[in-house]
Design a protein around this motif. Structure first.
Motif, short mmCIF file in Angstrom:
data_model
loop_
_atom_site.label_atom_id
_atom_site.label_comp_id
_atom_site.label_asym_id
_atom_site.label_seq_id
_atom_site.Cartn_x
_atom_site.Cartn_y
_atom_site.Cartn_z
N PHE A 12 0.83 -1.20 0.00
CA PHE A 12 0.00 0.00 0.00
C PHE A 12 0.86 1.24 0.00
N ARG A 13 0.29 2.32 -0.47
CA ARG A 13 0.89 3.66 -0.37
C ARG A 13 -0.17 4.59 0.19
N GLN A 14 -0.13 4.83 1.49
CA GLN A 14 -1.02 5.75 2.20
C GLN A 14 -2.48 5.64 1.75
N MET A 15 -2.95 4.45 1.56
CA MET A 15 -4.33 4.18 1.16
C MET A 15 -4.73 4.88 -0.13
N GLU A 16 -3.76 5.35 -0.90
CA GLU A 16 -4.03 5.98 -2.19
C GLU A 16 -3.89 4.99 -3.33
N MET A 17 -3.01 4.01 -3.14
CA MET A 17 -2.81 3.02 -4.18
C MET A 17 -2.39 1.70 -3.56
N LEU A 18 -2.61 0.66 -4.32
CA LEU A 18 -2.24 -0.68 -3.91
C LEU A 18 -1.59 -1.36 -5.12
N VAL A 19 -0.53 -2.09 -4.87
CA VAL A 19 0.13 -2.87 -5.91
C VAL A 19 -0.01 -4.33 -5.52
N SER A 20 -0.40 -5.17 -6.47
CA SER A 20 -0.53 -6.60 -6.18
C SER A 20 0.22 -7.41 -7.23
N GLY A 21 0.63 -8.60 -6.81
CA GLY A 21 1.30 -9.53 -7.71
C GLY A 21 1.03 -10.94 -7.26
N GLY A 22 1.02 -11.88 -8.19
CA GLY A 22 0.68 -13.24 -7.80
C GLY A 22 1.22 -14.31 -8.70
N GLN A 23 0.52 -15.43 -8.66
CA GLN A 23 0.97 -16.62 -9.36
C GLN A 23 0.97 -16.47 -10.87
N ASP A 24 0.17 -15.57 -11.40
CA ASP A 24 0.15 -15.41 -12.85
C ASP A 24 1.30 -14.53 -13.36
N GLY A 25 2.13 -14.00 -12.44
CA GLY A 25 3.27 -13.20 -12.83
C GLY A 25 2.94 -11.78 -13.23
N THR A 26 1.68 -11.37 -13.05
CA THR A 26 1.23 -10.04 -13.48
C THR A 26 1.20 -9.06 -12.32
N VAL A 27 1.69 -7.86 -12.55
CA VAL A 27 1.62 -6.76 -11.60
C VAL A 27 0.34 -5.99 -11.87
N ARG A 28 -0.38 -5.65 -10.81
CA ARG A 28 -1.59 -4.82 -10.96
C ARG A 28 -1.49 -3.63 -10.01
N VAL A 29 -1.86 -2.44 -10.51
CA VAL A 29 -1.87 -1.22 -9.71
C VAL A 29 -3.31 -0.77 -9.59
N TRP A 30 -3.74 -0.49 -8.34
CA TRP A 30 -5.13 -0.14 -8.04
C TRP A 30 -5.19 1.23 -7.38
N ILE A 47 5.05 -13.88 -8.83
CA ILE A 47 5.54 -12.72 -8.09
C ILE A 47 5.36 -13.05 -6.61
N SER A 48 6.43 -12.93 -5.85
CA SER A 48 6.38 -13.30 -4.44
C SER A 48 6.42 -12.13 -3.48
N THR A 49 6.83 -10.95 -3.96
CA THR A 49 6.95 -9.80 -3.07
C THR A 49 6.85 -8.50 -3.86
N VAL A 50 6.28 -7.47 -3.24
CA VAL A 50 6.21 -6.13 -3.83
C VAL A 50 6.48 -5.11 -2.73
N ALA A 51 7.01 -3.96 -3.11
CA ALA A 51 7.23 -2.86 -2.16
C ALA A 51 7.07 -1.54 -2.91
N VAL A 52 6.48 -0.55 -2.22
CA VAL A 52 6.26 0.78 -2.79
C VAL A 52 7.22 1.75 -2.11
N SER A 53 7.79 2.66 -2.88
CA SER A 53 8.69 3.67 -2.30
C SER A 53 7.91 4.56 -1.34
N CYS A 54 8.63 5.12 -0.37
CA CYS A 54 7.98 5.97 0.63
C CYS A 54 7.31 7.19 0.02
N ASP A 55 7.90 7.74 -1.04
CA ASP A 55 7.30 8.91 -1.68
C ASP A 55 6.26 8.52 -2.73
N GLY A 56 6.07 7.22 -2.95
CA GLY A 56 5.06 6.75 -3.87
C GLY A 56 5.38 6.95 -5.33
N SER A 57 6.63 7.21 -5.65
CA SER A 57 6.98 7.49 -7.04
C SER A 57 7.29 6.24 -7.86
#
Length: 104
Positions: A12-30, A47-57
């Motif tokens: 998550f990024r301050q409840m403004e966006m969410l990034v997900s990844g999974g078994q299909d290898g696809t990244v999704r931004v919400w 995809i086993s792990t995701v991280a968002v930068s602190c500034d959300g960039s």
């Protein structure tokens, strides 16, 4: 939305966006209304792990393909690092945008 398997990782990024990844290898931004904004691509395996930068960039993803990938929020793939000998299991982005990753 349709996924090709389990969702393995979210960030998550301050409840403004969410990034997900999974078994299909696809990244999704919400966005905060749970509307998919981007599906920029992904990895050649889970995809086993995701991280968002602190500034959300930007965000980073890691997976079973032994790669760490960096993306901007427009969904543009910025770079790939293929430095691990096994699946990437952990990612962290520090406040000054240093990226740490770990594998088996």
């Amino acid at each position: 939305p349709q996924w090709g398997g389990y969702v393995n990782a979210v960030a998550f990024r301050q409840m403004e966006m969410l990034v997900s990844g999974g078994q299909d290898g696809t990244v999704r931004v919400w966005n905060r209304e749970a509307e998919r904004q981007k599906t920029p691509g992904g990895h050649t395996n889970y995809i086993s792990t995701v991280a968002v930068s602190c500034d959300g960039s930007f965000f980073v993803t890691g997976g079973y393909d032994k790669c760490v990938k960096m993306w901007n929020l427009s969904g543009e793939h910025l770079w790939t690092v293929e430095a691990h000998s096994d699946q990437v299991k952990a990612l962290h982005v520090s406040p000054n945008n240093l990226i740490a990753s770990g594998s088996n």
